[in-house]
Design a protein around this motif. Structure first.
Motif, PDB file in Angstrom:
ATOM      1  N   VAL A  24       0.861  -1.184   0.000  1.00  0.00           N
ATOM      2  CA  VAL A  24       0.000   0.000   0.000  1.00  0.00           C
ATOM      3  C   VAL A  24       0.898   1.234   0.000  1.00  0.00           C
ATOM      4  N   ARG A  25       0.645   2.133  -0.919  1.00  0.00           N
ATOM      5  CA  ARG A  25       1.436   3.366  -0.992  1.00  0.00           C
ATOM      6  C   ARG A  25       0.951   4.341   0.080  1.00  0.00           C
ATOM      7  N   PRO A  26       1.843   4.813   0.942  1.00  0.00           N
ATOM      8  CA  PRO A  26       1.424   5.778   1.970  1.00  0.00           C
ATOM      9  C   PRO A  26       0.928   7.072   1.340  1.00  0.00           C
ATOM     10  N   GLU A  27      -0.180   7.559   1.831  1.00  0.00           N
ATOM     11  CA  GLU A  27      -0.696   8.854   1.406  1.00  0.00           C
ATOM     12  C   GLU A  27       0.110   9.950   2.089  1.00  0.00           C
ATOM     13  N   PRO A  28       0.047  11.185   1.577  1.00  0.00           N
ATOM     14  CA  PRO A  28       0.735  12.281   2.266  1.00  0.00           C
ATOM     15  C   PRO A  28       0.220  12.415   3.703  1.00  0.00           C
ATOM     16  N   VAL A  29       1.127  12.612   4.619  1.00  0.00           N
ATOM     17  CA  VAL A  29       0.776  12.701   6.038  1.00  0.00           C
ATOM     18  C   VAL A  29       0.636  14.167   6.421  1.00  0.00           C
ATOM     19  N   THR A  30      -0.527  14.514   6.946  1.00  0.00           N
ATOM     20  CA  THR A  30      -0.761  15.889   7.376  1.00  0.00           C
ATOM     21  C   THR A  30      -1.136  15.977   8.850  1.00  0.00           C
ATOM     22  N   ARG A  39       7.758   2.691   7.226  1.00  0.00           N
ATOM     23  CA  ARG A  39       7.045   3.664   6.396  1.00  0.00           C
ATOM     24  C   ARG A  39       6.015   4.388   7.246  1.00  0.00           C
ATOM     25  N   VAL A  40       5.760   5.652   6.912  1.00  0.00           N
ATOM     26  CA  VAL A  40       4.849   6.493   7.689  1.00  0.00           C
ATOM     27  C   VAL A  40       3.509   6.596   6.957  1.00  0.00           C
ATOM     28  N   PHE A  41       2.452   6.191   7.649  1.00  0.00           N
ATOM     29  CA  PHE A  41       1.103   6.219   7.091  1.00  0.00           C
ATOM     30  C   PHE A  41       0.211   7.114   7.946  1.00  0.00           C
ATOM     31  N   PRO A  42      -0.760   7.798   7.320  1.00  0.00           N
ATOM     32  CA  PRO A  42      -1.795   8.452   8.121  1.00  0.00           C
ATOM     33  C   PRO A  42      -2.595   7.383   8.867  1.00  0.00           C
ATOM     34  N   VAL A  43      -2.936   7.644  10.102  1.00  0.00           N
ATOM     35  CA  VAL A  43      -3.676   6.675  10.910  1.00  0.00           C
ATOM     36  C   VAL A  43      -5.001   6.323  10.244  1.00  0.00           C
ATOM     37  N   LYS A  44      -5.680   7.303   9.670  1.00  0.00           N
ATOM     38  CA  LYS A  44      -6.966   7.039   9.020  1.00  0.00           C
ATOM     39  C   LYS A  44      -6.811   6.092   7.832  1.00  0.00           C
ATOM     40  N   GLN A  45      -5.724   6.206   7.067  1.00  0.00           N
ATOM     41  CA  GLN A  45      -5.501   5.299   5.938  1.00  0.00           C
ATOM     42  C   GLN A  45      -5.357   3.864   6.435  1.00  0.00           C
ATOM     43  N   VAL A  46      -4.589   3.678   7.489  1.00  0.00           N
ATOM     44  CA  VAL A  46      -4.393   2.342   8.040  1.00  0.00           C
ATOM     45  C   VAL A  46      -5.715   1.796   8.565  1.00  0.00           C
ATOM     46  N   ILE A  60      -9.547   8.866  14.743  1.00  0.00           N
ATOM     47  CA  ILE A  60      -8.109   8.614  14.789  1.00  0.00           C
ATOM     48  C   ILE A  60      -7.750   7.937  16.107  1.00  0.00           C
ATOM     49  N   GLY A  61      -8.349   8.402  17.192  1.00  0.00           N
ATOM     50  CA  GLY A  61      -8.049   7.858  18.513  1.00  0.00           C
ATOM     51  C   GLY A  61      -8.357   6.374  18.631  1.00  0.00           C
ATOM     52  N   GLU A  62      -9.485   5.938  18.061  1.00  0.00           N
ATOM     53  CA  GLU A  62      -9.848   4.518  18.123  1.00  0.00           C
ATOM     54  C   GLU A  62      -8.782   3.649  17.457  1.00  0.00           C
ATOM     55  N   VAL A  63      -8.372   4.060  16.265  1.00  0.00           N
ATOM     56  CA  VAL A  63      -7.386   3.274  15.515  1.00  0.00           C
ATOM     57  C   VAL A  63      -6.006   3.387  16.158  1.00  0.00           C
ATOM     58  N   ALA A  64      -5.636   4.588  16.576  1.00  0.00           N
ATOM     59  CA  ALA A  64      -4.323   4.779  17.196  1.00  0.00           C
ATOM     60  C   ALA A  64      -4.189   3.945  18.470  1.00  0.00           C
ATOM     61  N   ARG A  65      -5.215   3.905  19.293  1.00  0.00           N
ATOM     62  CA  ARG A  65      -5.162   3.088  20.525  1.00  0.00           C
ATOM     63  C   ARG A  65      -4.925   1.623  20.183  1.00  0.00           C
ATOM     64  N   ALA A  66      -5.633   1.130  19.171  1.00  0.00           N
ATOM     65  CA  ALA A  66      -5.455  -0.274  18.770  1.00  0.00           C
ATOM     66  C   ALA A  66      -4.032  -0.504  18.245  1.00  0.00           C
ATOM     67  N   LEU A  67      -3.543   0.404  17.416  1.00  0.00           N
ATOM     68  CA  LEU A  67      -2.195   0.238  16.850  1.00  0.00           C
ATOM     69  C   LEU A  67      -1.124   0.298  17.935  1.00  0.00           C
ATOM     70  N   ILE A  68      -1.292   1.190  18.888  1.00  0.00           N
ATOM     71  CA  ILE A  68      -0.333   1.296  19.992  1.00  0.00           C
ATOM     72  C   ILE A  68      -0.345   0.008  20.816  1.00  0.00           C
ATOM     73  N   ARG A  69      -1.529  -0.530  21.084  1.00  0.00           N
ATOM     74  CA  ARG A  69      -1.622  -1.792  21.840  1.00  0.00           C
ATOM     75  C   ARG A  69      -0.962  -2.946  21.093  1.00  0.00           C
ATOM     76  N   LEU A  70      -0.950  -2.867  19.761  1.00  0.00           N
ATOM     77  CA  LEU A  70      -0.288  -3.899  18.955  1.00  0.00           C
ATOM     78  C   LEU A  70       1.229  -3.708  18.895  1.00  0.00           C
ATOM     79  N   GLY A  71       1.717  -2.572  19.364  1.00  0.00           N
ATOM     80  CA  GLY A  71       3.156  -2.343  19.395  1.00  0.00           C
ATOM     81  C   GLY A  71       3.682  -1.370  18.358  1.00  0.00           C
ATOM     82  N   PHE A  72       2.789  -0.705  17.624  1.00  0.00           N
ATOM     83  CA  PHE A  72       3.220   0.297  16.654  1.00  0.00           C
ATOM     84  C   PHE A  72       3.415   1.632  17.349  1.00  0.00           C
ATOM     85  N   THR A  73       4.195   2.518  16.723  1.00  0.00           N
ATOM     86  CA  THR A  73       4.426   3.851  17.262  1.00  0.00           C
ATOM     87  C   THR A  73       3.603   4.854  16.472  1.00  0.00           C
TER      88      THR A  73
END
Length: 97
Positions: A24-30, A39-46, A60-73
């Motif tokens: 998946v090509r990362p979209e521009p991060v804003t 690679r850096v992805f927007p949280v919403k894209q992931v 964003i918070g819902e997805v970010a919390r899940a990603l952080i719990r999985l070990g992503f930064t």
């Protein structure tokens, strides 16, 4: 790991997220972003890729919390261009709630 995003339960695993984002090509991060396999992805894209949901259906918070719990930064802001060797980020974010 079991998590709820936009009122729907998901069983997410770090390797599954990495596999889903492979190719998946990362979209521009804003704004809020996550680092996956260097690679850096927007949280919403992931969130859209891993849940199959429309981005308007979750926060964003819902997805970010899940990603952080999985070990992503996750970061609240995109990397700032620097003259150094790699991207310069602000502090990693802890989404509580």
């Amino acid at each position: 790991m079991r998590c709820v995003i936009a009122r729907y339960p998901f069983d997410l695993f770090k390797t599954d997220v990495e596999t889903s984002m492979d190719g998946v090509r990362p979209e521009p991060v804003t704004g809020a972003c996550v680092v996956i396999d260097g690679r850096v992805f927007p949280v919403k894209q992931v969130g859209e890729v891993i849940t199959g949901q429309d981005r308007r259906d979750f926060t964003i918070g819902e997805v970010a919390r899940a990603l952080i719990r999985l070990g992503f930064t996750c970061h609240a802001a995109p990397p700032v261009p620097s003259s150094g060797a790699g991207p310069a980020y602000g502090r990693p974010v802890q989404w509580d709630g």
